[in-house]
Design a protein around this motif. Structure first.
Motif, PDB file in Angstrom:
ATOM      1  N   THR A 154       0.852  -1.187   0.000  1.00  0.00           N
ATOM      2  CA  THR A 154       0.000   0.000   0.000  1.00  0.00           C
ATOM      3  C   THR A 154       0.889   1.238   0.000  1.00  0.00           C
ATOM      4  O   THR A 154       2.082   1.172   0.316  1.00  0.00           O
ATOM      5  CB  THR A 154      -0.939   0.005   1.220  1.00  0.00           C
ATOM      6  OG1 THR A 154      -0.169  -0.165   2.412  1.00  0.00           O
ATOM      7  CG2 THR A 154      -1.944  -1.140   1.108  1.00  0.00           C
ATOM      8  N   GLY A 200      -0.612   0.259  -4.996  1.00  0.00           N
ATOM      9  CA  GLY A 200      -1.821   0.282  -5.806  1.00  0.00           C
ATOM     10  C   GLY A 200      -2.054   1.636  -6.431  1.00  0.00           C
ATOM     11  O   GLY A 200      -2.446   1.745  -7.600  1.00  0.00           O
ATOM     12  N   ILE A 242      -4.390  -6.555 -11.330  1.00  0.00           N
ATOM     13  CA  ILE A 242      -3.406  -6.352 -10.260  1.00  0.00           C
ATOM     14  C   ILE A 242      -2.897  -7.698  -9.767  1.00  0.00           C
ATOM     15  O   ILE A 242      -3.676  -8.602  -9.448  1.00  0.00           O
ATOM     16  CB  ILE A 242      -4.023  -5.582  -9.086  1.00  0.00           C
ATOM     17  CG1 ILE A 242      -4.551  -4.213  -9.561  1.00  0.00           C
ATOM     18  CG2 ILE A 242      -3.000  -5.381  -7.971  1.00  0.00           C
ATOM     19  CD1 ILE A 242      -5.295  -3.449  -8.485  1.00  0.00           C
ATOM     20  N   PRO A 293      -5.070  -6.947   0.112  1.00  0.00           N
ATOM     21  CA  PRO A 293      -5.309  -6.730  -1.319  1.00  0.00           C
ATOM     22  C   PRO A 293      -6.461  -5.765  -1.587  1.00  0.00           C
ATOM     23  O   PRO A 293      -6.447  -5.062  -2.609  1.00  0.00           O
ATOM     24  CB  PRO A 293      -5.613  -8.134  -1.850  1.00  0.00           C
ATOM     25  CG  PRO A 293      -6.041  -8.920  -0.661  1.00  0.00           C
ATOM     26  CD  PRO A 293      -5.297  -8.354   0.500  1.00  0.00           C
ATOM     27  N   GLU A 294      -7.441  -5.721  -0.713  1.00  0.00           N
ATOM     28  CA  GLU A 294      -8.572  -4.816  -0.944  1.00  0.00           C
ATOM     29  C   GLU A 294      -8.145  -3.358  -0.818  1.00  0.00           C
ATOM     30  O   GLU A 294      -8.683  -2.490  -1.511  1.00  0.00           O
ATOM     31  CB  GLU A 294      -9.702  -5.134   0.037  1.00  0.00           C
ATOM     32  CG  GLU A 294     -10.351  -6.493  -0.199  1.00  0.00           C
ATOM     33  CD  GLU A 294     -10.942  -6.646  -1.588  1.00  0.00           C
ATOM     34  OE1 GLU A 294     -11.460  -5.643  -2.138  1.00  0.00           O
ATOM     35  OE2 GLU A 294     -10.892  -7.772  -2.134  1.00  0.00           O
ATOM     36  N   LEU A 304      -6.418  -2.598  -4.112  1.00  0.00           N
ATOM     37  CA  LEU A 304      -7.436  -2.391  -5.145  1.00  0.00           C
ATOM     38  C   LEU A 304      -8.097  -1.026  -4.991  1.00  0.00           C
ATOM     39  O   LEU A 304      -8.289  -0.305  -5.983  1.00  0.00           O
ATOM     40  CB  LEU A 304      -8.479  -3.502  -5.061  1.00  0.00           C
ATOM     41  CG  LEU A 304      -9.655  -3.420  -6.026  1.00  0.00           C
ATOM     42  CD1 LEU A 304      -9.197  -3.483  -7.475  1.00  0.00           C
ATOM     43  CD2 LEU A 304     -10.659  -4.550  -5.740  1.00  0.00           C
ATOM     44  N   ALA A 340      -5.803   1.667  -6.293  1.00  0.00           N
ATOM     45  CA  ALA A 340      -5.755   1.717  -7.760  1.00  0.00           C
ATOM     46  C   ALA A 340      -6.989   2.407  -8.329  1.00  0.00           C
ATOM     47  O   ALA A 340      -6.900   3.139  -9.328  1.00  0.00           O
ATOM     48  CB  ALA A 340      -5.616   0.306  -8.321  1.00  0.00           C
ATOM     49  N   ARG A 341      -8.118   2.211  -7.701  1.00  0.00           N
ATOM     50  CA  ARG A 341      -9.360   2.810  -8.194  1.00  0.00           C
ATOM     51  C   ARG A 341      -9.404   4.322  -7.989  1.00  0.00           C
ATOM     52  O   ARG A 341     -10.193   5.005  -8.633  1.00  0.00           O
ATOM     53  CB  ARG A 341     -10.557   2.139  -7.526  1.00  0.00           C
ATOM     54  CG  ARG A 341     -10.860   0.761  -8.102  1.00  0.00           C
ATOM     55  CD  ARG A 341     -12.000   0.066  -7.376  1.00  0.00           C
ATOM     56  NE  ARG A 341     -12.440  -1.124  -8.107  1.00  0.00           N
ATOM     57  CZ  ARG A 341     -13.081  -2.143  -7.562  1.00  0.00           C
ATOM     58  NH1 ARG A 341     -13.385  -2.118  -6.249  1.00  0.00           N
ATOM     59  NH2 ARG A 341     -13.444  -3.179  -8.288  1.00  0.00           N
ATOM     60  N   VAL A 352     -10.809  -2.679 -13.467  1.00  0.00           N
ATOM     61  CA  VAL A 352      -9.664  -3.117 -12.681  1.00  0.00           C
ATOM     62  C   VAL A 352     -10.107  -4.221 -11.738  1.00  0.00           C
ATOM     63  O   VAL A 352     -11.210  -4.186 -11.191  1.00  0.00           O
ATOM     64  CB  VAL A 352      -9.040  -1.935 -11.897  1.00  0.00           C
ATOM     65  CG1 VAL A 352     -10.075  -1.225 -11.038  1.00  0.00           C
ATOM     66  CG2 VAL A 352      -7.863  -2.398 -11.056  1.00  0.00           C
ATOM     67  N   GLU A 353      -9.233  -5.220 -11.548  1.00  0.00           N
ATOM     68  CA  GLU A 353      -9.523  -6.296 -10.603  1.00  0.00           C
ATOM     69  C   GLU A 353      -8.246  -6.932 -10.109  1.00  0.00           C
ATOM     70  O   GLU A 353      -7.178  -6.811 -10.732  1.00  0.00           O
ATOM     71  CB  GLU A 353     -10.427  -7.357 -11.239  1.00  0.00           C
ATOM     72  CG  GLU A 353      -9.823  -8.070 -12.429  1.00  0.00           C
ATOM     73  CD  GLU A 353     -10.801  -9.047 -13.076  1.00  0.00           C
ATOM     74  OE1 GLU A 353     -11.049 -10.113 -12.479  1.00  0.00           O
ATOM     75  OE2 GLU A 353     -11.306  -8.731 -14.170  1.00  0.00           O
ATOM     76  N   LEU A 354      -8.349  -7.595  -8.964  1.00  0.00           N
ATOM     77  CA  LEU A 354      -7.264  -8.402  -8.428  1.00  0.00           C
ATOM     78  C   LEU A 354      -7.290  -9.772  -9.088  1.00  0.00           C
ATOM     79  O   LEU A 354      -8.343 -10.417  -9.127  1.00  0.00           O
ATOM     80  CB  LEU A 354      -7.425  -8.570  -6.917  1.00  0.00           C
ATOM     81  CG  LEU A 354      -7.320  -7.317  -6.050  1.00  0.00           C
ATOM     82  CD1 LEU A 354      -8.005  -7.554  -4.717  1.00  0.00           C
ATOM     83  CD2 LEU A 354      -5.864  -6.921  -5.856  1.00  0.00           C
TER      84      LEU A 354
END
Length: 259
Positions: free
Chosen positions: A191, A204, A221, A230-231, A234, A237-238, A245-247
């Motif tokens: 992060t 991200g 990602i 990971p959330e 994500l 990144a958004r 976009v997705e993991l």
């Protein structure tokens, strides 16, 4: 093109989560991209490893190549291989030290190291910036920013492109590699914070910024470390990329086609 994720855990495998490994297929050609800890087992769940047509390694950290030794055992010692691995040597595109580094990992002891360069079952091709043809793929290779010799790739087939960052910090060569790409498979190991060391990994937020600068049509990602949420990656990144976009997850398949 079809991308299959064999593993996507960054820096080390996580619980039931192999490290980096991908399978890229087109026109019946199967190209392995990385073979980190635990990925050979996942590869065997979807394809006989003897049917691989080539391997590509971005760099030689274990989370990207540790299972190469296990693949070597399979190729050298399988009692009834479907193809002769000594006649059909597997092409391996990797940093220049790969033959000696892989041999050192495989050799049973130092005395045998010089005789274990593995060229009996592999055909090594050292990486360098530029464009090379690997089966049906036109592959652009760019050196990226990481604490060792490391590369990112852009795979193009039938006018469609997939870029893979490998492990890297933000750098100009990476921007050039991914410009206008259809799908960006990018690492975001941590992060965001301002005191991360430069030239190692992206957050991200930084990966989203890269995708926006590139005009990427889709962002996938990968390489999130097991100790990183990971959330949160994500969500970061958004904030900097507004496209799809997705993991990625182990076992997922992603068709790479015009949108």
């Amino acid at each position: 093109m079809l991308l299959t994720v064999l593993g996507c855990s960054g820096s080390a495998p996580g619980p039931r989560s192999p490290s980096s490994g991908y399978l890229l297929e087109a026109d019946g050609f199967a190209l392995g991209v990385e073979l980190g800890n635990g990925t050979l087992a996942e590869l065997q769940a979807v394809r006989d490893p003897f049917t691989l047509d080539g391997l590509v390694f971005s760099h030689l950290h274990p989370d990207h190549c540790a299972d190469f030794s296990a693949l070597t055992v399979l190729r050298r010692w399988h009692p009834a291989p479907p193809v002769d691995p000594y006649v059909n040597r597997l092409p391996v595109h990797a940093p220049k030290e790969a033959p000696t580094r892989f041999a050192a990992a495989y050799a049973p002891d130092r005395a045998e190291l010089e005789d274990e360069l593995l060229t009996d079952v592999y055909d090594f091709h050292p990486l360098a910036p530029g464009v090379r043809e690997i089966g049906p793929f036109s592959v652009t290779v760019a050196q990226v920013s990481h604490p060792c010799e490391a590369y990112g790739f852009r795979f193009t087939h039938s006018g469609v492109s997939l870029a893979y960052t490998g492990d890297t910090g933000v750098c100009d060569t990476l921007d050039g590699l991914v410009a206008g790409v259809d799908v960006l498979l990018g690492e975001a190991s941590w992060t965001h914070r301002d005191n991360h060391p430069s030239g190692v990994h992206m957050s991200g937020l930084e990966l989203g910024e890269l995708a926006t600068r590139a005009g990427a049509k889709r962002l996938l990602i990968t390489h999130v470390a097991p100790w990183t949420d990971p959330e949160v990656v994500l969500a970061e990144a958004r904030t900097t990329y507004t496209g799809p976009v997705e993991l990625v997850v182990k076992g997922a398949e992603y068709p790479i086609a015009p949108r």
